[in-house]
Design an enzyme around this catalytic site. Structure first.
Site, PDB file in Angstrom:
ATOM      1  CB  THR A  72      -1.026  -0.044   1.151  1.00 30.16           C
ATOM      2  OG1 THR A  72      -1.933   1.041   0.981  1.00 30.16           O
ATOM      3  CG2 THR A  72      -0.395   0.039   2.527  1.00 30.16           C
ATOM      4  CE  LYS A  76      -1.674   0.545  -3.422  1.00 32.47           C
ATOM      5  NZ  LYS A  76      -3.083   0.809  -3.630  1.00 32.47           N
ATOM      6  N   GLY A 136      -8.006  13.178  -9.514  1.00 28.08           N
ATOM      7  CA  GLY A 136      -6.748  12.721  -8.924  1.00 28.08           C
ATOM      8  C   GLY A 136      -5.896  12.008  -9.957  1.00 28.08           C
ATOM      9  CB  ALA A 137      -3.104  12.396 -11.672  1.00 30.23           C
ATOM     10  N   GLY A 138      -2.841  10.276  -8.652  1.00 31.55           N
ATOM     11  CA  GLY A 138      -1.844   9.592  -7.818  1.00 31.55           C
ATOM     12  C   GLY A 138      -1.800   8.115  -8.169  1.00 31.55           C
ATOM     13  CB  ALA A 140      -5.584   4.992  -6.207  1.00 30.60           C
ATOM     14  N   GLY A 253     -15.682   3.121  -1.482  1.00 28.10           N
ATOM     15  CA  GLY A 253     -14.495   2.320  -1.789  1.00 28.10           C
ATOM     16  C   GLY A 253     -14.429   0.968  -1.101  1.00 28.10           C
TER      17      GLY A 253
HETATM   18  P1  NDP Z   1      -1.453   9.335  -3.785  1.00 31.22           P
HETATM   19  O1  NDP Z   1      -0.827  10.009  -2.612  1.00 31.22           O
HETATM   20  O2  NDP Z   1      -0.586   8.645  -4.778  1.00 31.22           O
HETATM   21  O3  NDP Z   1      -2.310  10.444  -4.631  1.00 31.22           O
HETATM   22  C1  NDP Z   1      -3.126  11.391  -3.971  1.00 31.22           C
HETATM   23  C2  NDP Z   1      -3.930  12.197  -5.003  1.00 31.22           C
HETATM   24  O4  NDP Z   1      -4.780  13.097  -4.287  1.00 31.22           O
HETATM   25  C3  NDP Z   1      -3.069  13.048  -5.946  1.00 31.22           C
HETATM   26  O5  NDP Z   1      -3.699  13.109  -7.193  1.00 31.22           O
HETATM   27  C4  NDP Z   1      -3.103  14.425  -5.262  1.00 31.22           C
HETATM   28  O6  NDP Z   1      -2.934  15.488  -6.174  1.00 31.22           O
HETATM   29  C5  NDP Z   1      -4.530  14.440  -4.747  1.00 31.22           C
HETATM   30  N1  NDP Z   1      -4.675  15.346  -3.609  1.00 31.22           N
HETATM   31  C6  NDP Z   1      -4.246  15.148  -2.332  1.00 31.22           C
HETATM   32  N2  NDP Z   1      -4.591  16.198  -1.570  1.00 31.22           N
HETATM   33  C7  NDP Z   1      -5.249  17.075  -2.375  1.00 31.22           C
HETATM   34  C8  NDP Z   1      -5.865  18.348  -2.166  1.00 31.22           C
HETATM   35  N3  NDP Z   1      -5.874  18.934  -0.974  1.00 31.22           N
HETATM   36  N4  NDP Z   1      -6.474  18.955  -3.216  1.00 31.22           N
HETATM   37  C9  NDP Z   1      -6.490  18.362  -4.441  1.00 31.22           C
HETATM   38  N5  NDP Z   1      -5.925  17.155  -4.698  1.00 31.22           N
HETATM   39  C10 NDP Z   1      -5.317  16.522  -3.679  1.00 31.22           C
HETATM   40  O7  NDP Z   1      -2.525   8.350  -3.176  1.00 31.22           O
HETATM   41  P2  NDP Z   1      -3.231   7.079  -3.888  1.00 31.22           P
HETATM   42  O8  NDP Z   1      -3.599   7.482  -5.271  1.00 31.22           O
HETATM   43  O9  NDP Z   1      -2.415   5.867  -3.708  1.00 31.22           O
HETATM   44  O10 NDP Z   1      -4.544   6.907  -2.986  1.00 31.22           O
HETATM   45  C11 NDP Z   1      -5.567   7.882  -3.002  1.00 31.22           C
HETATM   46  C12 NDP Z   1      -6.716   7.456  -2.118  1.00 31.22           C
HETATM   47  O11 NDP Z   1      -7.300   6.252  -2.594  1.00 31.22           O
HETATM   48  C13 NDP Z   1      -6.305   7.170  -0.666  1.00 31.22           C
HETATM   49  O12 NDP Z   1      -7.251   7.820   0.145  1.00 31.22           O
HETATM   50  C14 NDP Z   1      -6.405   5.667  -0.536  1.00 31.22           C
HETATM   51  O13 NDP Z   1      -6.794   5.284   0.775  1.00 31.22           O
HETATM   52  C15 NDP Z   1      -7.522   5.334  -1.527  1.00 31.22           C
HETATM   53  N6  NDP Z   1      -7.415   3.958  -2.073  1.00 31.22           N
HETATM   54  C16 NDP Z   1      -8.473   3.095  -1.920  1.00 31.22           C
HETATM   55  C17 NDP Z   1      -8.413   1.813  -2.419  1.00 31.22           C
HETATM   56  C18 NDP Z   1      -9.564   0.866  -2.229  1.00 31.22           C
HETATM   57  O14 NDP Z   1      -9.367  -0.356  -2.372  1.00 31.22           O
HETATM   58  N7  NDP Z   1     -10.753   1.337  -1.940  1.00 31.22           N
HETATM   59  C19 NDP Z   1      -7.226   1.315  -3.153  1.00 31.22           C
HETATM   60  C20 NDP Z   1      -6.185   2.313  -3.289  1.00 31.22           C
HETATM   61  C21 NDP Z   1      -6.279   3.583  -2.753  1.00 31.22           C
HETATM   62  P3  NDP Z   1      -1.461  16.042  -6.576  1.00 31.22           P
HETATM   63  O15 NDP Z   1      -0.997  15.170  -7.722  1.00 31.22           O
HETATM   64  O16 NDP Z   1      -1.728  17.427  -6.970  1.00 31.22           O
HETATM   65  O17 NDP Z   1      -0.593  15.914  -5.366  1.00 31.22           O
END
Ligand code: NDP
Length: 287
Positions: A72, A76, A136-138, A140, A253
């Site tokens: 996690t 990843k 979002g573009a993280g 997940a 989720g």
């Molecule tokens: P990452 O840290 O890789 O990505 C976070 C994303 O959120 C980025 O796109 C970031 O944008 C955006 N973000 C964070 N804070 C803000 C804000 N204040 N305003 C705007 N955008 C914001 O995390 P993951 O992608 O790995 O995970 C994201 C979520 O998904 C988590 O909450 C996780 O728990 C959940 N998840 C759930 C799963 C499930 O099975 N249900 C599986 C995997 C994840 P920026 O690029 O600008 O930083």
């Protein structure tokens, strides 16, 4: 027949979750419940890994004969360089959340992608003529974009605070998929007038007291058929509350979390979990 308790003995096979943090994870409940149902002699444990220790953790786990790991936040993508091979799911998604022990090293899979695909498949949600908006573009979002592309929507739009991260995701997707995909700013969202499926993947709303949503104007939901927030927590996120008010089909989720776990379990044990048992597990681990 369901075993009453897990009995750890000399033949118990160990599985686990690596990440930082791991203290709030539901994965041990999902896996240990599933093991009880099938009477498998396994134990699944959370394993906190500090940021500089990922390589050591993977090598150590392999040396300790740990048969499988889930991965996690924040590992990843980082974990990929320590693996013997990648399954096709991990390669096209560009991230790994499941490792399986083999004689040559761990092989990486992505069951966030397959789990989410099951969530949409079970509900028979059609992507025909729809635009998929991914917030979002993280890490997940990569699994979400690959899953969406498989359903051949009209178009995928990536909306993210940091444009550079949207562009990275788009460039990765273009290597593997022939799909219309573009980036958009949050300020431009009102300009989309096609029917939409919106998938919220930012971490906004994750904490129990976080009442924020990435969507500032409720009017955005007027063309949204389905809203899925991949965050799972007790109670609805603000994003899903907005979508519910606009009478969208709303999904949180939790199902994705359980199905990604069950898909990993199937890979590890080389079994198929039928939909009745999957439903039973889903209900018994519900928070
Ligand atoms: P990452 O840290 O890789 O990505 C976070 C994303 O959120 C980025 O796109 C970031 O944008 C955006 N973000 C964070 N804070 C803000 C804000 N204040 N305003 C705007 N955008 C914001 O995390 P993951 O992608 O790995 O995970 C994201 C979520 O998904 C988590 O909450 C996780 O728990 C959940 N998840 C759930 C799963 C499930 O099975 N249900 C599986 C995997 C994840 P920026 O690029 O600008 O930083």
């Amino acid at each position: 027949m369901i075993q009453k308790d897990i009995i750890i003995n000399g033949s118990t096979k160990i599985y686990g979750l690596i990440g930082n943090p791991v203290s709030h994870t539901l994965s041990p409940t999902i896996h240990n419940t599933t093991a009880k149902i099938f009477g498998h002699n396994i134990a699944y444990i959370p394993l906190h890994v500090e940021n500089d220790n990922l390589q050591k953790a993977i090598e150590g786990a392999y040396a300790l004969n740990i048969q499988g790991l889930n991965v996690t936040v924040p590992y990843k993508t980082q974990v990929m360089k320590y693996l013997y091979a990648l399954d096709k799911t991990a390669e096209t998604v560009g991230a790994v959340n499941t490792l399986k022990y083999t004689d040559n090293g761990y092989v990486g899979y992505n069951t966030d992608y397959t789990g989410l695909k099951r969530v949409f498949g079970i509900r028979n949600i059609s992507f025909n003529n729809k635009t998929v908006v991914i917030l979002g573009a993280g890490g997940a979002a990569y699994a979400v974009a690959a899953m969406a592309a498989d359903f051949s929507p009209n178009k995928i739009i990536i909306v993210n605070r940091t444009l550079e991260n949207s562009l990275k995701l788009i460039s990765h997707m273009k290597r593997f998929y022939d799909v219309k995909i573009e980036a958009m700013d949050y300020n431009e969202l009102d300009s989309i007038d096609e029917k939409q499926i919106v998938i919220q993947t930012t971490s906004i709303g994750l904490k129990s007291d976080d009442e924020n949503s990435p969507i500032k104007k409720d009017s955005f939901f007027k063309n949204v058929d389905v809203a899925l927030d991949i965050i799972y927590k007790k109670g609805k996120t603000r994003f899903l509350q907005q979508a519910e008010k606009a009478e969208c089909t709303c999904i949180d989720g939790f199902d994705m979390l359980v199905y990604q776990g069950l898909d990993a379990y199937e890979i590890w044990q080389q079994i198929k979990i039928d939909s009745d048992i999957a439903q039973k597990i889903l209900e018994s681990v519900k928070i």
